[in-house]
Design an enzyme around this catalytic site. Structure first.
Site: not given
Length: 448
Positions: A30-31, A125, A130, A313, A421
């Protein structure tokens, strides 16, 4: 326009106690995929991405691109071709404000294409502030005029030029943003103290295929020589190393054995060392990695860090795993200041997790003496009891699923929209390796 769901489509019910056994295929990262899609804005020519995960986050990004003028065509279930022959609108809707952090990465490509852009401020999230200061400071140094609004950022330029930008912290997002701006800027850009995560390298490889000149040098230095134009390319993103670690931890936690097809050892090497220290084991095969428990789980100390350190993560599934380890474990979170909020519900299941504002890792970090609960002390082993859980964010989502899988009895998990997600077909994949997991309509009363 595609927007993320504001409510769950369904909830999960999980009965714990079943070991996970079998084979599951890892999806594209995803990233990585989401940033590759943004990079396609740098050229009017078509680009094709394979191994694209069918997740909410990808749909959201494709919705953003469509608003800007991108033509999207799915060639098969996991291959998408996108082309943006012209930008029809350089302003993204404010509805995307707070959805995720992708819009802020579109500034560079839009400045190169049309000289201006309006993008909503990022979100995602709830794991800390951030901030985007690093991003804006770097773009200003490259010649962007930036006006910050309450919920958006307006940027303009007569042409971006190279600059020497030193990041105060090796931020992945800021590094990606500067890369996307630098590849077509006039002259040479040097990014010092850059992030070098596998997802950043994957973006660099894609940009290189498109015609960019990017050198990754020693000491976290990236040097970009700007080119006038980029062309289309075809690329397969790297496998999702977070998903690999998630299924690895679940296999060890449930005392099962899971083959993760497509997993690559070099992307999870640091995770593998910690898994082995606490009692897990892995084997490398031609098709991926196999995970199992080798012995009684024992406590360990972990500190999250930028790559090649232990990924932030990977912290949440590890925390659940450590609730089943003998002794006292310590986890020191150095990337985000507010990432342990999910442990409260784990304690309600029977875990013994205490949070501290003190740096309990091997070194102090930028959150020292700032009253952030960024260290966790996990005492175990403690049996967990099934209960009702509410997922607060994406990565905590899989941790809750793991906790339910090893708990006695049944658990109901709400907030599943956060998990979906970023994880492709989590229910189907878990079911295929023996998890006792079902879905039911959100809001439906429990059976019986």
């Amino acid at each position: 326009m595609i927007t993320p769901p504001g409510a769950d489509q369904h909830w999960y019910t999980i009965v714990g106690g079943a070991p996970l056994t079998g084979s599951v295929e890892v999806s594209g990262a995803k990233n990585s995929v989401t940033k590759l899609l943004v990079a396609t804005l740098l050229t009017p020519e078509p680009c094709t991405l394979t191994k694209v995960p069918r997740i909410v986050e990808v749909d959201v990004v494709l919705g953003m691109l469509a608003e800007l003028g991108t033509q999207v065509e799915w060639l098969d279930a996991h291959t998408v071709r996108v082309a943006t022959p012209r930008i029809v609108d350089a302003s993204l809707a404010e509805a995307y404000s707070g959805v995720n952090r992708i819009p802020i990465l579109m500034m560079g490509p839009l400045l190169h294409r049309v000289g201006e852009a309006v993008v909503p401020l990022p979100g995602g999230c709830r794991i800390g502030k951030r901030p985007v200061d690093f991003h804006l400071r770097g773009l200003r140094a490259m010649g962007a005029e930036i006006t910050e609004q309450l919920r958006s950022v307006e940027v303009k330029t007569l042409g971006l030029h190279g600059a020497h930008v030193t990041l105060p912290f090796p931020s992945v997002g800021a590094t990606e943003n500067l890369l996307l701006a630098a590849v077509r800027a006039k002259g040479t850009t040097v990014i010092s103290n850059a992030a070098v995560e596998p997802e950043v390298i994957d973006l660099i490889l894609f940009l290189q295929q498109m015609g960019a000149l990017v050198d990754v040098e020693v000491d976290r230095t990236i040097v970009v020589q700007g080119v006038e134009a980029l062309h289309g390319a075809t690329h397969a993103p790297i496998p999702d190393r977070i998903e690999v670690a998630s299924f690895a931890a679940a296999a060890v936690a449930t005392n099962g054995r899971v083959d993760v097809v497509g997993a690559r050892q070099e992307h999870v090497a640091t995770f593998l060392n910690h898994l082995r220290r606490l009692g897990g084991e892995f084997e490398v095969s031609p098709h991926g990695l196999t995970f199992r428990r080798a012995r009684e789980l024992t406590a360990t100390h972990v500190q999250t860090d930028v790559h090649p350190g232990y990924m932030t993560d990977w912290q949440q599934p590890l925390t659940v795993l450590l609730t089943q380890a003998k002794g006292v474990s310590v986890i020191h979170e150095t990337i985000y200041e507010d990432r342990f909020g999910y442990t409260r519900q784990l304690n309600e299941m029977g875990a013994d997790i205490a949070l501290s504002t003190i740096c309990l890792g091997g070194k102090g970090c930028r959150f020292a003496s700032r009253d952030f609960e960024h260290s966790a002390v996990v005492s175990g082993p403690t049996p967990l009891r099934g209960t009702d859980l509410e997922i607060p964010d994406l990565r905590a989502g899989f941790a809750y699923v793991m906790a339910a899988l090893i708990a006695e009895g049944s658990s109901l998990i709400r907030g599943t929209r956060f998990l979906e997600r970023g994880y492709e077909d989590p229910v189907g994949k878990l079911r295929s390796i023996g998890a006792l997991i079902e879905t039911r309509p959100a809001g439906a009363p429990a059976a019986g």
